[in-house]
Design an enzyme around this catalytic site. Structure first.
Site, PDB file in Angstrom:
ATOM      1  N   GLU A  28      -5.198  -0.571   0.951  1.00  0.00           N
ATOM      2  CA  GLU A  28      -5.786  -0.496  -0.383  1.00  0.00           C
ATOM      3  C   GLU A  28      -4.739  -0.850  -1.419  1.00  0.00           C
ATOM      4  O   GLU A  28      -3.550  -0.566  -1.243  1.00  0.00           O
ATOM      5  CB  GLU A  28      -6.299   0.920  -0.620  1.00  0.00           C
ATOM      6  CG  GLU A  28      -7.016   1.106  -1.935  1.00  0.00           C
ATOM      7  CD  GLU A  28      -7.600   2.490  -2.051  1.00  0.00           C
ATOM      8  OE1 GLU A  28      -7.483   3.092  -3.136  1.00  0.00           O
ATOM      9  OE2 GLU A  28      -8.153   2.976  -1.052  1.00  0.00           O
ATOM     10  N   PHE A  69      -6.215  -4.101  -6.499  1.00  0.00           N
ATOM     11  CA  PHE A  69      -7.307  -5.070  -6.486  1.00  0.00           C
ATOM     12  C   PHE A  69      -8.557  -4.537  -5.808  1.00  0.00           C
ATOM     13  O   PHE A  69      -9.670  -4.966  -6.071  1.00  0.00           O
ATOM     14  CB  PHE A  69      -6.863  -6.337  -5.745  1.00  0.00           C
ATOM     15  CG  PHE A  69      -6.429  -6.047  -4.325  1.00  0.00           C
ATOM     16  CD1 PHE A  69      -7.341  -5.962  -3.295  1.00  0.00           C
ATOM     17  CD2 PHE A  69      -5.096  -5.822  -4.037  1.00  0.00           C
ATOM     18  CE1 PHE A  69      -6.948  -5.661  -2.002  1.00  0.00           C
ATOM     19  CE2 PHE A  69      -4.681  -5.528  -2.753  1.00  0.00           C
ATOM     20  CZ  PHE A  69      -5.612  -5.445  -1.730  1.00  0.00           C
ATOM     21  N   GLY A  70      -8.398  -3.618  -4.836  1.00  0.00           N
ATOM     22  CA  GLY A  70      -9.514  -3.152  -4.021  1.00  0.00           C
ATOM     23  C   GLY A  70      -9.047  -2.678  -2.668  1.00  0.00           C
ATOM     24  O   GLY A  70      -8.004  -2.017  -2.548  1.00  0.00           O
ATOM     25  N   ASP A  84       5.256 -13.521  -6.596  1.00  0.00           N
ATOM     26  CA  ASP A  84       5.329 -12.149  -6.070  1.00  0.00           C
ATOM     27  C   ASP A  84       5.808 -12.145  -4.617  1.00  0.00           C
ATOM     28  O   ASP A  84       5.220 -11.486  -3.760  1.00  0.00           O
ATOM     29  CB  ASP A  84       3.980 -11.443  -6.187  1.00  0.00           C
ATOM     30  CG  ASP A  84       4.103  -9.920  -6.042  1.00  0.00           C
ATOM     31  OD1 ASP A  84       5.221  -9.392  -6.254  1.00  0.00           O
ATOM     32  OD2 ASP A  84       3.098  -9.270  -5.716  1.00  0.00           O
TER      33      ASP A  84
END
Length: 441
Positions: free
Chosen positions: A109, A112-113, A226
């Site tokens: 998790e 973002f979701g 990133d």
């Protein structure tokens, strides 16, 4: 040598570094027989309802064979349920996500979701599905990520560099992105291996592939922004146990005589939710703290070189087992950079954003660290850091000279002077000895 699946490594001294978002563990679970209830000719999986976690904080991992699915109706839809208060999809283990995918487990998790492990009934394979929160800004970001993923897939001949998007769909106001199933991240491998570093020859293979992936993205005018060990996944979860000679003389605890190494060095990049096209706005802050380039901190703007700085930080971490700059604050971060790499160049200080210059520098010249608010803990964290050559020689038994020279190019302060990805691939660290050292790509 003993070969086995990764289930769990002994891990202690857990890394408490602050991260931009919770990491995902995309480990392939061991195959277990599914629990079954028989009703006539059908075998039905008991539903386990999930919001964030089960009562004990663990969602069971169960691997299912395609035979199991041939006995289950594939077109049933789960009952409609409202999302949780944060916009996450509420699901149940064993139910469908559209008629094509059946949910096996929750894998991770983030902001973002969620990521779910699912079985693709059509292709009869296990996949990872990223289910984005039903919030407008995250849905928009997901559509941008899909565009990037499809662009990468069109040009990634052989599917060797970046995680492959299999499919995407909009389900009950959640953008769902289907990915190939990969192994654990390099960060999770280090963490579960008690932060024992990788051998230099394996670091060489990881670095080569990482730079190839970055060069591939830069050729397509894309900046990842990133890069970090959490976003680099091993293709396989298989590992081998080898003697850990560094620990033999220091400990007698069971299991400490051995460390785990990946059976294969093949890796892929993931998480393109922050990927940016060259022509887009580059004024905002990017990268997870530990891998953030100095030009980002100083507000000088950023471009392709910010990815190369992150690569340099990652290579040091893979060699040492620890993040190069374990910090959570800008001034301390800059002080750590100067401790390891020497003073920041004056031309960058002069061009720094005026607000940042006043905050970080004394009379616009010398870094204002430590100041009256600097804690003893912060001072110890900075002063314990060695210079880059000494740091590498503490952990690398051979090829140290070549690696130090490469890192000095990747960690050059001025982004205009920083080595580019394709130049780095031609560095002697990669070209001096063409052997693969037993790690198949």
């Amino acid at each position: 040598m003993e070969t086995q699946r990764i289930i769990e490594f002994p891990h202690k001294n857990m890394d408490k570094r602050p991260r931009k978002r919770p990491r995902l563990t995309w480990d392939m679970p061991p195959a277990l027989p599914p629990p079954q209830l028989s009703y006539g000719f059908f075998q039905v999986l008991p539903a386990i309802y999930c919001n964030q976690e089960l009562g004990n904080g663990v969602v069971p991992n169960i691997a299912y064979s395609s035979m199991f699915y041939r006995g289950v109706p594939r077109n049933g839809s789960p009952p409609w349920r409202p999302d949780d208060k944060d916009g996450h999809y509420v699901f149940a283990i064993g139910e469908n996500l559209t008629s094509r995918y059946r949910i096996l487990s929750k894998m991770g998790e983030g902001t973002f979701g969620q990521v779910l492990e699912c079985f693709d009934n059509e292709r009869e394979e296990v996949v990872a599905i990223k289910i984005v929160r039903s919030i407008h800004k995250y849905r928009e970001a997901a559509m941008i990520e899909i565009d990037v993923l499809q662009r990468l897939a069109r040009h990634d001949i052989g599917n060797a560099r970046c995680v492959q998007i299999r499919n995407w769909f909009d389900y009950r106001n959640h953008i769902c992105i289907v990915f190939e199933k990969l192994g654990p991240s390099l960060y999770d491998f280090l963490r579960k291996n008690s932060y024992r570093s990788f051998p230099i020859d394996l670091v060489r293979e990881f670095g080569r592939q990482l730079l190839e992936s970055v060069a591939f993205m830069h050729d397509l005018h894309l900046i990842h922004t990133d890069l970090k060990p959490e976003n680099i996944l091993l293709v396989s979860s298989d590992y081998i146990k080898v003697p850990d000679y560094k620990f033999l003389a220091r400990t007698t605890k069971e299991g400490s005589y051995f460390k785990n190494l990946p059976k294969s060095s093949s890796i892929k990049l993931i998480d393109f939710g922050s990927t940016t096209f060259e022509h887009q706005d580059h004024s905002y802050v990017v990268s997870t703290r530990h891998y953030r380039a100095p030009e980002v901190i100083l507000g000088l703007g950023w471009n392709y070189p910010c990815d190369l700085w992150s690569v340099g930080c990652i290579l040091v971490e893979l060699c040492s087992g620890e993040a190069l700059f374990q910090t959570h604050e800008n001034l301390e971060h800059l002080a750590m950079m100067e401790r390891v790499l020497g003073p920041l160049p004056q031309q960058m200080v002069v061009r720094a954003d005026s607000r940042r210059a006043e905050k970080y520098f004394r009379r616009g010249a010398r870094l204002g660290w430590p100041d009256s608010s600097t804690s003893r803990e912060s001072m110890r964290a900075v002063w314990k850091l060695p210079r880059l050559p000494n740091l590498i020689m503490q952990h690398v038994d051979h090829s140290a000279g070549d690696l130090i020279d490469l890192l000095q190019g990747l960690l050059r302060y001025d982004p205009s002077e920083r080595i580019k990805a394709r130049e780095a691939l031609r560095h002697p660290f990669f070209t001096r000895d063409p052997k693969r050292y037993g790690y198949p790509l």
